[in-house]
Design an enzyme around this catalytic site. Structure first.
Site, short mmCIF file in Angstrom:
data_model
loop_
_atom_site.label_atom_id
_atom_site.label_comp_id
_atom_site.label_asym_id
_atom_site.label_seq_id
_atom_site.Cartn_x
_atom_site.Cartn_y
_atom_site.Cartn_z
N SER A 75 0.86 -1.20 0.00
CA SER A 75 0.00 0.00 0.00
C SER A 75 0.89 1.23 0.00
O SER A 75 2.05 1.18 0.44
CB SER A 75 -0.88 0.00 1.25
OG SER A 75 -1.54 1.25 1.42
N TYR A 78 -1.72 -0.57 10.44
CA TYR A 78 -1.80 -0.92 9.02
C TYR A 78 -0.57 -0.38 8.28
O TYR A 78 0.06 -1.10 7.49
CB TYR A 78 -3.08 -0.35 8.42
CG TYR A 78 -3.29 -0.72 6.98
CD1 TYR A 78 -3.77 -1.98 6.62
CD2 TYR A 78 -3.03 0.19 5.96
CE1 TYR A 78 -3.98 -2.32 5.29
CE2 TYR A 78 -3.24 -0.13 4.63
CZ TYR A 78 -3.70 -1.38 4.30
OH TYR A 78 -3.90 -1.72 2.97
#
Length: 220
Positions: free
Chosen positions: A86, A99
């Site tokens: 990501s 995350y």
């Protein structure tokens, strides 16, 4: 087609996945690590159990599966590992601390492993998307930081296409969209730039977020 539902946070399940796949196809040529888990909120808000699950699924799972797959990939004439990370693995995002940590780790693991395997037939790549128009974001849109929506939304098909291209050419990393990848890297390397741009990006993201909320309301 062989469908094996797998909890990648479970080591035994990871071992079974690789073993069953190799037995069914008589070998293994490609591993794509795209399982993901997220629990949004500041560190003061989310539970330790959620923090652990994020790391277990997003980081330890791909590391374990890559390690387990390597002996089989080494037997292939041409093989590939593609990890889906990501842009949160390029620049940390508040409210998504665990995350971001998991994706920073996955990106580092991918790039380092690509270096280790550079002289082998195994290519290692990492695809780093920005926000993707799926339930991963849209089902929890109220809890997603405005900053996330400041970047163009990609589709799952665009991410899949980038994965396929990486399998073909072995490029170590691709960001989606590419311009967002450049901005994320600049924000990480130049913290002062990140601080100065943040209010503008958050304002832009808030407007985009309202558009997606209106779209969701119209389709329900």
């Amino acid at each position: 087609v062989l469908a094996i539902p797998t909890d990648v946070s479970d080591l035994a399940a990871c071992k079974a996945l690789i073993e069953k796949t190799v037995a069914h196809f008589d070998g293994l040529d490609i591993l794509i690590n795209n399982a993901g888990y997220h629990a949004r909120g500041d560190v003061t808000e989310i539970s330790i159990e959620d923090m652990d699950q994020i790391i277990d699924v997003n980081l330890k799972g791909p590391m374990r599966l890559s390690k387990l797959a390597l002996p089989h990939l080494q037997k292939a004439e041409c093989a590939a590992i593609v990890n889906v990370a990501s842009l949160a693995g390029r620049v940390p995002v508040g409210g998504e601390t665990s995350y971001s940590t998991s994706k920073f780790g996955l990106r580092a693991f991918s790039i380092a492993m690509a270096e280790e395997l550079a002289d082998t037939p195994i290519n290692v790549s990492v695809v780093s998307p920005g926000p993707i128009d799926t339930g991963f974001i849209m089902d929890e849109i109220d809890h997603v930081p405005d900053l996330v929506f400041s970047q163009p939304m990609s589709t799952s098909e665009e991410v899949a296409a980038a994965v396929l291209i990486c399998i073909g050419d072995g490029k170590v990393e691709r960001a989606i969209p590419a311009a967002s990848g450049v901005l994320a890297t600049a924000a990480y390397v130049l913290p002062a730039l990140k601080r100065s741009l943040r209010p503008t990006l958050e304002k832009k993201g808030q407007k985009s977020k309202q558009k997606y909320l209106a779209r969701n309301a119209a389709t329900h």
